[in-house]
Design an enzyme around this catalytic site. Structure first.
Site, mmCIF file in Angstrom:
data_model
loop_
_atom_site.group_PDB
_atom_site.id
_atom_site.type_symbol
_atom_site.label_atom_id
_atom_site.label_comp_id
_atom_site.label_asym_id
_atom_site.label_seq_id
_atom_site.Cartn_x
_atom_site.Cartn_y
_atom_site.Cartn_z
ATOM 1 N N HIS A 484 2.479 19.161 48.121
ATOM 2 C CA HIS A 484 2.911 18.212 48.817
ATOM 3 C C HIS A 484 1.630 18.288 50.300
ATOM 4 C CE1 HIS A 484 6.600 15.643 50.034
ATOM 5 N NE2 HIS A 484 5.336 15.320 50.411
ATOM 6 N N ARG A 591 6.049 2.403 41.781
ATOM 7 C CA ARG A 591 6.747 3.283 40.850
ATOM 8 C C ARG A 591 8.164 3.407 41.792
ATOM 9 N NH1 ARG A 591 1.590 6.473 40.763
ATOM 10 N NH2 ARG A 591 1.445 7.036 38.549
ATOM 11 N N ARG A 627 7.291 -1.917 38.761
ATOM 12 C CA ARG A 627 7.691 -1.317 37.608
ATOM 13 C C ARG A 627 9.228 -0.950 37.599
ATOM 14 N NH1 ARG A 627 4.932 4.178 35.676
ATOM 15 N NH2 ARG A 627 6.275 5.136 37.305
ATOM 16 N N GLU A 721 1.385 2.687 27.448
ATOM 17 C CA GLU A 721 1.636 4.176 27.676
ATOM 18 C C GLU A 721 1.648 5.060 26.431
ATOM 19 O OE1 GLU A 721 3.471 5.170 31.839
ATOM 20 O OE2 GLU A 721 4.762 3.583 30.534
ATOM 21 N N ASN A 744 -2.111 7.863 32.043
ATOM 22 C CA ASN A 744 -1.663 9.286 32.396
ATOM 23 C C ASN A 744 -0.813 9.653 31.059
ATOM 24 O OD1 ASN A 744 -2.468 9.098 34.961
ATOM 25 N ND2 ASN A 744 -0.763 8.783 35.906
ATOM 26 N N ASP A 745 0.199 8.825 30.961
ATOM 27 C CA ASP A 745 1.045 9.022 29.571
ATOM 28 C C ASP A 745 0.235 8.416 28.332
ATOM 29 O OD1 ASP A 745 3.451 9.921 30.295
ATOM 30 O OD2 ASP A 745 3.942 8.237 31.304
ATOM 31 N N ARG A 755 1.236 16.166 29.985
ATOM 32 C CA ARG A 755 0.340 16.052 31.155
ATOM 33 C C ARG A 755 0.815 17.043 32.279
ATOM 34 N NH1 ARG A 755 2.877 10.202 33.332
ATOM 35 N NH2 ARG A 755 2.206 10.881 35.200
ATOM 36 N N CYS A 792 -3.696 1.384 35.580
ATOM 37 C CA CYS A 792 -2.984 1.931 36.700
ATOM 38 C C CYS A 792 -2.946 3.266 36.751
ATOM 39 C CB CYS A 792 -1.887 1.299 37.005
ATOM 40 S SG CYS A 792 -0.498 1.499 35.685
HETATM 41 C C1 PEP Z 1 0.563 6.429 33.726
HETATM 42 O O1 PEP Z 1 1.375 7.201 32.834
HETATM 43 O O2 PEP Z 1 -0.564 6.151 33.743
HETATM 44 C C2 PEP Z 1 1.384 5.685 34.947
HETATM 45 C C3 PEP Z 1 0.921 4.972 35.854
HETATM 46 O O3 PEP Z 1 2.868 6.126 34.956
HETATM 47 P P1 PEP Z 1 3.370 7.426 35.853
HETATM 48 O O4 PEP Z 1 2.062 8.172 36.184
HETATM 49 O O5 PEP Z 1 4.269 7.144 36.842
HETATM 50 O O6 PEP Z 1 4.211 8.116 34.620
HETATM 51 MG MG MG Z 2 3.682 6.881 33.096
#
Ligand code: PEP
Ligand code: MG
Length: 866
Positions: A484, A591, A627, A721, A744-745, A755, A792
């Site tokens: 943080h 988010r 989202r 995702e 990311n997902d 992750r 994103c």
């Molecule tokens: C992702 O999964 O790339 C994403 C943008 O969603 P989050 O990181 O909030 O899971």
């Molecule tokens: Mg995600």
């Protein structure tokens, strides 16, 4: 034989317990160091597995041996090949020779730093001096908690008796002893691995063998005794063998040392590749230099301390040390009524002070203060503290223990965003402990102009207490790149290095230093010429930055005129203000979870509408992609009881949770549909797998739209995702207006790598060609359907990835606000045709590392943003 247990060995931390055969090091898996178990840790505090004396504790603090009163040596070796880290990320909490109790803190280590730098985090816990001892009741594989019994040590009397008899026979025929002196060429001297090889060789010999160094003699059969000699690279040791076949014994010891040397060169010097830590070649070079020097102290080499980049940047300033006082608390309390009242008063004082900060500080400080008040009033922490007070503990002891329990629980969740909250809890802990002592944490710490904070660790409130106008950089011995406090530093635009190790202690207060956070290097003793050059570089950067920021406000086109839209990922109204200032064309990902987490009840329609409206207003007329709640799974909500899941990442999360709780979804949709002016909000569905989920959400939206007065259709998008969604993007596009790739997902599910898994962090890379192929597929589907496809996820802000994404056909990126100016600058310097050629070469490669290296070779062509 039914031997009495000598001692029970306890788990030094929470984690996954497994057999030694799982350890990726033959020294441990072959039980050369002794028998025991291995644990994959989930926290970074090593507790004593038994009571006894600390008999080995290298300066690098990556391992420790406790000798029990019964003579068993219990070794805890944190991770594999961690000697290579030279102490980076480790901090001993005890001293060699100290007598410790079972469960006492021995070592603290930074899980992220160690996971990135080590071959494996699996931590063997073995009985090293195993002559005459054996273990039983070994723990079966599974999750364990710190303090659980791992195994018991018992005397193997028959074995001992048999060997004594053999020894007696040998002594009768003992010839004169043989000696040989050798120079130890191993880079790290006689550390655990070579000591184990020596001991293994020695145990197979009939002769008595010993090792002499520094005037001390060690039984060559005892790994810990050999390690305790502290033999370093280049030092001499003398082997002595007596008894039958002494010559042969000496040869065998020589051969064992040779084998250790061979294993070391086969393992090579390279540390694990780490794209995230951004340790530069300069830093890597200096760590390599440190490695070859055999130095374990983690000190500066050629005036440079290597670290991990938490916030990139470059600064020159005066080292300003911040030492946190260890707050000592008495364990025993003076009665329940007294301790309870004291805790109550301390919390009231802290609450009043936080409220004052909230009323007078800036937006970020206000938000942090509000979060800290939440933690102060956390019912779980308070109940646990009350229970401890009722059990006779002091208010301070109870508050600390209750907080630490929560910290451990957060850290064990494996979700990096939740783990970051542990810092806040620790921060509140110290506020309360100080208040109990009648002291307040100073709200404004005085620092000189151009201050470079030099500390072991920094808490969020300590950072926000500093005068930001005088602060130019932060350098921490410990800390994580995603903590943080690192996020706060990024928001304050202050370059930050973490993981600099114990060498940070040698940096003199008020000394001029150069912080090259782009290169992961702290220059601790620059000469006048270096300082002058660095000052000039700082000036030039400032000029560039302000030009970059001014230019960021304009639209972004590549060198050949292709329009690329750059949006911001947001989590609050504060972020929205920063996004607009940095040139965002809108919000590509809000988010909304920030409204749902850490509370006892769901936010109602009005609260949600107000929050969304505030963000929309801050964005002006710019689009806001909202989202829908991405909760459940590893982001549990107190008010959303879901059945326990073996595998939360593959369970009820994202749209699956939303559809399982249509009441919550309805409220959120109604709140979003009521944001004015209608149409700026577009809705994005997370974790889509197939069209049925989209149709279900759309049906609900139409129903609510009718309820709210039959307004025009709101734009609806789906997140890509899951590999299923990417492979079927063209079908999904029949039901939605746009797609947004959550890399990311998508990476997590494509590579089957969690992750948040620290040990896999270096490999969970969206530039893996398999992920790139899925992105290409999605982009093609979008262009065929004439609908937009954005990225994103984190990869959109990765400058190595940007040209590849453009080459794959992506024309919209959504990134953290601070990254926007540099990304726009980079894109303005590239041609789409070059990006296409590069991307098609990337698709042919085998690994993410190959992709990164290929792009890096062409990075100048693509406008280096550093
Ligand atoms: C992702 O999964 O790339 C994403 C943008 O969603 P989050 O990181 O909030 O899971
Ligand atoms: Mg995600």
């Amino acid at each position: 034989m039914n031997a009495e247990p000598l001692v029970a060995i306890l788990a030094p931390f929470d984690g996954w317990c497994t057999g030694l055969e799982e350890v990726p090091d033959p020294v441990f898996s072959g039980r050369m160091l002794g028998d025991g178990v291995a644990i994959d840790p989930v926290s970074g505090i090593v507790l004593a597995p038994c009571a006894g004396e600390v008999v080995t504790l290298p300066a690098s603090a990556h391992a420790v041996t406790i000798r029990t009163p019964g003579g068993a040596d219990v070794l805890v070796h944190i991770g594999i090949d961690t000697v290579e880290l030279q102490g980076r990320g480790f901090e001993a909490q005890v001293k060699l020779g100290q007598v410790v109790g079972a469960g006492q803190e021995l070592i603290r280590f930074d899980l992220d730093t160690v996971a990135r730098g080590a071959k494996s985090l699996l931590t063997p816990v073995v009985v090293a001096a195993s002559d005459g001892l054996t273990i039983r009741n070994r723990r079966a594989a599974g999750m364990i908690n710190a303090g659980d019994v791992l195994f018991e040590i018992v005397h193997a009397r028959e074995v001992a008796d048999a060997r004594d008899a053999a020894d007696a026979r040998n002594v009768a025929h003992a010839p004169a002893s043989v000696q040989r002196t050798v120079t130890v060429q191993l880079r790290h001297g006689l550390h655990a691995r070579p000591a184990a090889l020596l001991a293994q060789a020695a145990k197979a010999l009939a002769a008595e063998v010993s090792v002499l160094a520094h005037g001390k003699t060690a039984n060559a059969r005892s790994v810990t005794a050999v390690m305790a000699l502290g033999v370093r690279h280049g030092e001499e040791v003398t082997f002595t063998a007596s008894g039958p076949d002494a010559d042969h014994a000496i040869q065998q010891l020589d051969a064992a040392l040779e084998a250790a040397l061979h294993m070391e060169s086969a393992a090579g010097h390279a540390t694990t590749g780490d794209r995230a830590s951004a340790v530069s070649s300069a830093a890597a070079a200096s760590s390599a230099a440190a490695a070859t020097s055999g130095e374990n102290s983690g000190g500066a080499v050629d005036g440079v301390l290597p670290g991990i980049t938490a916030v990139a940047g470059f600064a020159v300033g005066r080292a300003t040390r911040i030492e946190r006082r260890e707050i000592v608390v008495e364990e025993q309390g003076g009665g329940m009524a007294r301790e309870g009242a004291q805790l109550e008063q301390a919390r009231a004082n802290v609450r009043a002070r936080l409220t004052r900060v909230g009323a007078t500080g800036g937006v970020t400080r206000r938000e942090i203060a509000a979060a800290h008040v939440e933690f102060l009033d956390d019912p779980v922490v308070n109940e646990a503290a009350q229970e401890l007070i009722a059990a006779g503990k002091s208010a301070g002891y109870a508050w600390r223990a209750a907080t630490r329990r929560q910290v451990q629980a957060l850290e064990a969740l494996g979700d990096s965003r939740l783990r970051e909250r542990a810092d806040d809890l620790l921060d509140v802990e110290s506020h309360v402990l100080l208040a109990l002592m009648g002291e307040a944490r100073p709200i404004n710490l005085t620092i000189p102009d151009d201050a470079v904070i030099v500390a072991d660790d920094l808490l969020p409130s300590e950072l926000t207490a500093l005068d930001a106008a005088r602060l130019v950089a932060i350098c921490l011995g410990r800390g994580g790149a995603t903590s943080h406090v690192a996020i706060l530093a990024a928001a304050m635009d202050v370059p930050m290095l973490v993981g600099l190790g114990t060498g940070i202690h040698a940096v003199a207060d008020a000394a001029m230093v150069i912080v090259d956070a782009d290169a992961g290097a702290l220059h601790v003793a620059p000469d006048i010429a270096a300082l002058d050059a660095a000052q000039a570089a700082v000036g030039a950067r400032l000029k560039n930055r302000s030009a970059e920021r001014a230019a960021a406000l304009a639209d972004c086109r590549s060198l050949d005129g292709t329009r690329i839209e750059i949006f911001a990922n947001l989590g609050s109204a504060t972020d929205a203000v920063a996004a607009v200032a940095n040139g965002a064309e809108g919000c590509g990902l809000l988010r909304t979870e920030f409204l749902f987490l850490d509370r006892d009840t769901a936010p109602d329609e009005r609260e949600q509408r107000d929050a969304y409206q505030a963000i929309s207003t801050a964005l002006g007329a710019r689009p806001l992609v909202l989202r829908l709640m991405d909760v459940g799974g590893d982001k549990p909500l107190k008010y959303l009881p879901l059945p326990h899941e073996e595998n939360p990442a593959l369970g009820l999360r994202g749209v699956r949770t939303a559809l399982a709780r249509p009441d919550l979804l309805r409220t959120q949709l109604r709140a979003a549909l009521r944001v004015e002016p209608f149409g700026v909000v577009q809705l994005l569905i997370p974790m889509v797998t197939d069209v049925t989920e989209i149709i279900a959400v759309r049906t609900l939206i139409e129903e609510l739209n009718a309820e709210l007065g039959n307004r025009p259709r709101i734009k609806l998008g789906a997140m890509i995702e899951t590999p299923a969604a990417a492979l079927n993007a063209s079908v999904l596009l029949r039901e939605v207006d746009f797609l947004s790739i959550g890399s990311n997902d998508l990476t997590q599910y494509t590579l089957a790598m969690d992750r948040g898994h620290a040990a896999l962090a270096g490999r969970t890379d969206a530039l893996h060609p398999a992920v790139l192929k899925l992105i290409a597929l999605t982009a093609n589907a979008g262009s065929e359907a004439g609908k937009s496809v954005a990225v994103c996820g984190g990869v959109a802000a990765d400058r190595i990835a940007v040209p590849v994404l453009l080459g794959l056909g992506i024309r919209e990126l959504s990134v953290v606000p601070a990254a926007i100016p540099a990304i726009k600058r980079q894109i303005r310097a590239v041609r789409i045709a070059d990006c296409r050629a590069l991307a098609s070469r990337c698709l042919e490669l085998g690994t993410a590392a190959e992709v990164r290296s290929l792009v890096a070779q062409t990075s100048l062509t693509f406008g280096d943003v550093s």
